[in-house]
Design a protein around this motif. Sequence first.
Motif, PDB file in Angstrom:
ATOM      1  N   TYR A  38       1.084   4.024  -5.343  1.00  0.00           N
ATOM      2  CA  TYR A  38       0.747   5.481  -5.934  1.00  0.00           C
ATOM      3  C   TYR A  38       0.043   5.268  -6.404  1.00  0.00           C
ATOM      4  O   TYR A  38       0.128   4.047  -7.779  1.00  0.00           O
ATOM      5  N   LEU A  98      -4.942   7.140  -3.253  1.00  0.00           N
ATOM      6  CA  LEU A  98      -3.038   6.834  -2.475  1.00  0.00           C
ATOM      7  C   LEU A  98      -1.897   8.094  -3.189  1.00  0.00           C
ATOM      8  O   LEU A  98      -2.097   7.682  -4.549  1.00  0.00           O
ATOM      9  N   ALA A 157       1.261   7.103   4.376  1.00  0.00           N
ATOM     10  CA  ALA A 157       0.453   6.617   3.328  1.00  0.00           C
ATOM     11  C   ALA A 157      -0.074   5.494   3.625  1.00  0.00           C
ATOM     12  O   ALA A 157      -0.096   4.199   2.970  1.00  0.00           O
ATOM     13  N   ALA A 187      -5.218   4.303   3.326  1.00  0.00           N
ATOM     14  CA  ALA A 187      -6.187   4.556   3.127  1.00  0.00           C
ATOM     15  C   ALA A 187      -7.200   4.198   4.624  1.00  0.00           C
ATOM     16  O   ALA A 187      -6.256   3.046   4.879  1.00  0.00           O
TER      17      ALA A 187
END
Length: 642
Positions: free
Chosen positions: A450, A467, A479, A481
Amino acid sequence: MIRRWFIAVAILVTVCGPSFAASVAFSDQTVSAQLIYSPGSPLDMDSKEMYHGGSVGDFNRDGWPDLFLLGGGMVADALFINDGDGTFTNEAIAWGVDFVHRGRGSTVGDYNNDGWPDLYVTSGGDLGGADRLGQHRLYENNGNGTFTERGVAAGVNESSSLYATATGAAFGDYDLDGDLDLFVCGWEAMSCHINPCEQNRLFQNQGNGTFTDVTVAAEIANNFDGFSPRFVDMNGDRYPELIVAADYRTSRYFVNDGDGTFTNATGPSGTGEDDNGMGTTVADFNRDGLPDWYVTSIWRDGSFQDGNYLYVNQGSDTYSILPETSGARDGGWGWGTEAIDFDHDGWVDLIETNGWWETTEWTGETSYLYRNNGDLTFTEVQNGSGFSHLGAGRSVLTLDYDRDGDMDVVVTSHAEPVQLFRNDISGVDANWIELALDTSADAGLAPDGYGAKITATTGGVTQSFWLNGGASYLGRSQAVAHFGLGAATTVDIDIEWSDGTTTSMPGVAVNQILTATPAAGGGAPGEASGVPGQRMRAVYNPGSGEIDVEFTSACDASNHTIVYGDLASVSSYVYSGASCFVGASGTATFDPGMANAFFMVVGHNGTVEGSYGQDRLGAERPDYAGTPGCDLSQDLAGTCVP
């Protein structure tokens, strides 16, 4: 600081499509995926028509995204565990989350840094009485297929002393201390945006399983009717801003001052112009390297309510607003939204759902697919695509549920069945890369990366992804990419972690699901007992199929060994060979002699300090930091519990 990197390669798939963009094709897989679920709310639930939501998380860490859904009070909440074969099984009872309550929103994040994603749920309580305060739930993931409810113990069961109608929530590391803080929104019709009141709260993670309410200390003025918060670094200083889609023209843009406080920069930034902010998403829609902000709202024909807003980042916390002619504005009574490249042409597109019961203008309206034309205009492409949702949509959740490299879509609705739309993209120009982050070996970085910025560069063109654990509307998507890469065959990936260090992964083959981790710090992969002088690092090069090794003279058979073999032999622990590099400092490369090898860096105590490969069930198992107290066979098999 430049970090070295380890990747775990999970899958390789070839996909096809036309040169401009592949054909947009979705199919409704709700029934075949066994995702049969219809929420509902009791008649006395406050503002019941605004709900129900859900969130995505890999709760059992098997690499396949699972789905948590709120029942709203008429049915128990559901936890659909991904079976890995295109189907889901509701295991809510076994996991201990089959609660019947006035549930509203949820989000996912590893709040206690134990490696297992936890679940936060906003609620008005069970049906034993009307909506009441202090009923939010924090489910701590025990790592064994069960949750334990910790809301009261953690101090996050209440987000207002006045109003029970909490809505969306988001985890994020606003103070960059390596653990996830929590923001919870509240909405009470037109009460709090007139005079300040405390219905939105910022909880700071104390690092010991508890949170502290720091809303006042952080200087967050509470006069807004919040729905969907996100922590995203919007200005490039690494400290994530807090942006909130909020009702009655009260959306907020809080600049993170980096000292534990925020400044309300909504007016100076040019944001907050949406009339009824509901859902929100962040993406780089024009590929300039800056995060833009999309907020859903209400479009009412012939009125001042002029729909969804896309705030285009101009740098230095200032934004411009796209005109109505740009598209993606008239989305009816908008709710959930997400930004994904659903056609893999390298431009991030938008998905929006909507619906309201008051007039025929908003009932039975389609959910929208807005294709990015590459010039900050958007075209509706849902008709004929197979993405057909006409209900009272609320959450939009994106996830690669079948792990084929394109993002699928779940739409939740008010008192209507959940729908799952599989992305069936096809064409020769539809390549992709998908990346998850593992920061478990570095206590200074927030869980699952994160706050990191990931870029993917092909042919001199760079795409960017931030993210974060933000709310679409009442829930969080997977979560990861995800980048559409068109016809490119390789991609250069760069990661800027939240502490400012970077990782470069040049020349990565496309059409892979990867897990990337920063390999640094005491006890990191290849460092015996955290002693820098005793080092061996190994990286699998997917391009050459070889293992690149870096070692020092202190690395000998007494402390480090590289064990390698064919993936097929992992279950029986029959290894093709072993190698230890002894001598002066240097580097070496060796070919393991097989097409798809695993390898492990084994420390002096027999634990796996770094690996690439699969376990006996064929699931990806990258043991970057090893498992303390486990020997090699136990660690590979996943049978050792430290």
